[in-house]
Motif scaffolding. Structure first.
Motif, mmCIF file in Angstrom:
data_model
loop_
_atom_site.group_PDB
_atom_site.id
_atom_site.type_symbol
_atom_site.label_atom_id
_atom_site.label_comp_id
_atom_site.label_asym_id
_atom_site.label_seq_id
_atom_site.Cartn_x
_atom_site.Cartn_y
_atom_site.Cartn_z
ATOM 1 N N ASN A 16 31.428 117.976 -39.963
ATOM 2 C CA ASN A 16 32.233 118.109 -41.169
ATOM 3 C C ASN A 16 33.279 116.999 -41.228
ATOM 4 O O ASN A 16 33.540 116.431 -42.292
ATOM 5 N N ALA A 17 33.863 116.688 -40.079
ATOM 6 C CA ALA A 17 34.836 115.593 -40.011
ATOM 7 C C ALA A 17 34.165 114.285 -40.426
ATOM 8 O O ALA A 17 34.736 113.492 -41.194
ATOM 9 N N PHE A 18 32.964 114.060 -39.928
ATOM 10 C CA PHE A 18 32.173 112.881 -40.297
ATOM 11 C C PHE A 18 31.997 112.820 -41.813
ATOM 12 O O PHE A 18 32.241 111.784 -42.439
ATOM 13 N N ARG A 19 31.563 113.933 -42.401
ATOM 14 C CA ARG A 19 31.281 113.955 -43.840
ATOM 15 C C ARG A 19 32.527 113.631 -44.658
ATOM 16 O O ARG A 19 32.476 112.827 -45.591
ATOM 17 N N ILE A 51 42.551 109.850 -35.879
ATOM 18 C CA ILE A 51 41.457 110.432 -35.098
ATOM 19 C C ILE A 51 40.877 111.606 -35.874
ATOM 20 O O ILE A 51 41.622 112.447 -36.399
ATOM 21 N N LEU A 52 39.557 111.695 -35.939
ATOM 22 C CA LEU A 52 38.915 112.818 -36.604
ATOM 23 C C LEU A 52 39.197 114.106 -35.833
ATOM 24 O O LEU A 52 39.264 114.092 -34.598
ATOM 25 N N VAL A 53 39.355 115.202 -36.566
ATOM 26 C CA VAL A 53 39.588 116.506 -35.949
ATOM 27 C C VAL A 53 38.615 117.512 -36.521
ATOM 28 O O VAL A 53 38.084 117.344 -37.618
ATOM 29 N N HIS A 54 38.362 118.572 -35.746
ATOM 30 C CA HIS A 54 37.487 119.656 -36.192
ATOM 31 C C HIS A 54 37.991 120.964 -35.623
ATOM 32 O O HIS A 54 38.846 120.988 -34.734
ATOM 33 N N GLU A 110 26.625 99.756 -41.060
ATOM 34 C CA GLU A 110 27.696 99.490 -40.096
ATOM 35 C C GLU A 110 28.808 100.533 -40.201
ATOM 36 O O GLU A 110 29.349 100.971 -39.180
ATOM 37 N N ILE A 111 29.116 100.954 -41.420
ATOM 38 C CA ILE A 111 30.141 101.980 -41.624
ATOM 39 C C ILE A 111 29.709 103.283 -40.970
ATOM 40 O O ILE A 111 30.486 103.925 -40.259
ATOM 41 N N VAL A 112 28.470 103.672 -41.207
ATOM 42 C CA VAL A 112 27.962 104.931 -40.646
ATOM 43 C C VAL A 112 27.969 104.873 -39.124
ATOM 44 O O VAL A 112 28.388 105.827 -38.460
ATOM 45 N N GLU A 113 27.531 103.760 -38.553
ATOM 46 C CA GLU A 113 27.520 103.627 -37.086
ATOM 47 C C GLU A 113 28.927 103.747 -36.508
ATOM 48 O O GLU A 113 29.136 104.419 -35.501
ATOM 49 N N GLN A 138 30.425 106.920 -34.058
ATOM 50 C CA GLN A 138 31.151 106.750 -32.789
ATOM 51 C C GLN A 138 32.496 107.466 -32.818
ATOM 52 O O GLN A 138 32.896 108.117 -31.848
ATOM 53 N N LYS A 139 33.196 107.381 -33.941
ATOM 54 C CA LYS A 139 34.472 108.098 -34.076
ATOM 55 C C LYS A 139 34.252 109.607 -34.056
ATOM 56 O O LYS A 139 35.068 110.356 -33.526
#
Length: 160
Positions: A58-61, A156-159, A129-132, A136-137
């Protein structure tokens, strides 16, 4: 993405806010919708339907959504700050209109912000490149249990 179904659920005030936003930036509406659809497609591709829960996916999305809205808005207005401002307006309105509890909303707003921050360093990169970079993040996403913890992880991404 059932836009009409979503609009029918909105209150009169919410419809007014959405209409006002669309009238202010009509050239950015279609690109933002395309970025939204692309975000869902990419999230489904890499994470299946798990991105609809409150985990790393979800953080990725949320971060990807903001990055892609920034990217398409930048193509239209040729100004990075205006692109970031537009993405914030769109995604903040979404969070205002969506039925999340407080912690989920705070998490989403935080991850949206991370995506917009990343846009500034990834603006010239390809979608691949953005998705890659974002994958990683996402692997380093931090689990939080309350709003105060979220504030401890800027950038930093959080969940949940």
């Amino acid at each position: 993405m059932n836009i009409w179904g979503t609009v029918k659920k909105l209150s009169l005030q919410e419809v007014f806010l959405l209409t006002f936003l669309m009238l202010r930036k009509p050239l950015l509406i279609w690109p933002a919708l395309k970025a939204t659809k692309q975000t869902l497609h990419i999230s489904d591709k890499f994470y299946g339907k798990t991105h609809h829960a409150n985990g790393r996916e979800n953080a990725f999305r949320h971060a990807l959504w903001n990055l892609l809205i920034c990217k398409v808005a930048y193509r239209v207005n040729k100004n990075q700050q205006k692109a970031v401002d537009w993405a914030k307006q769109v995604t903040d309105l979404h969070e205002d209109l969506s039925p999340n509890n407080h912690l989920e909303r705070e998490m989403d707003l935080h991850n949206n912000g991370v995506g917009r921050e990343l846009f500034n360093s990834l603006a010239g990169k390809s979608d691949t490149e953005i998705v890659e970079c974002l994958i990683q993040k996402t692997k380093k996403s931090v689990r939080v249990k309350n709003s105060n913890e979220i504030k401890k992880f800027p950038g930093i991404l959080v969940h949940l």
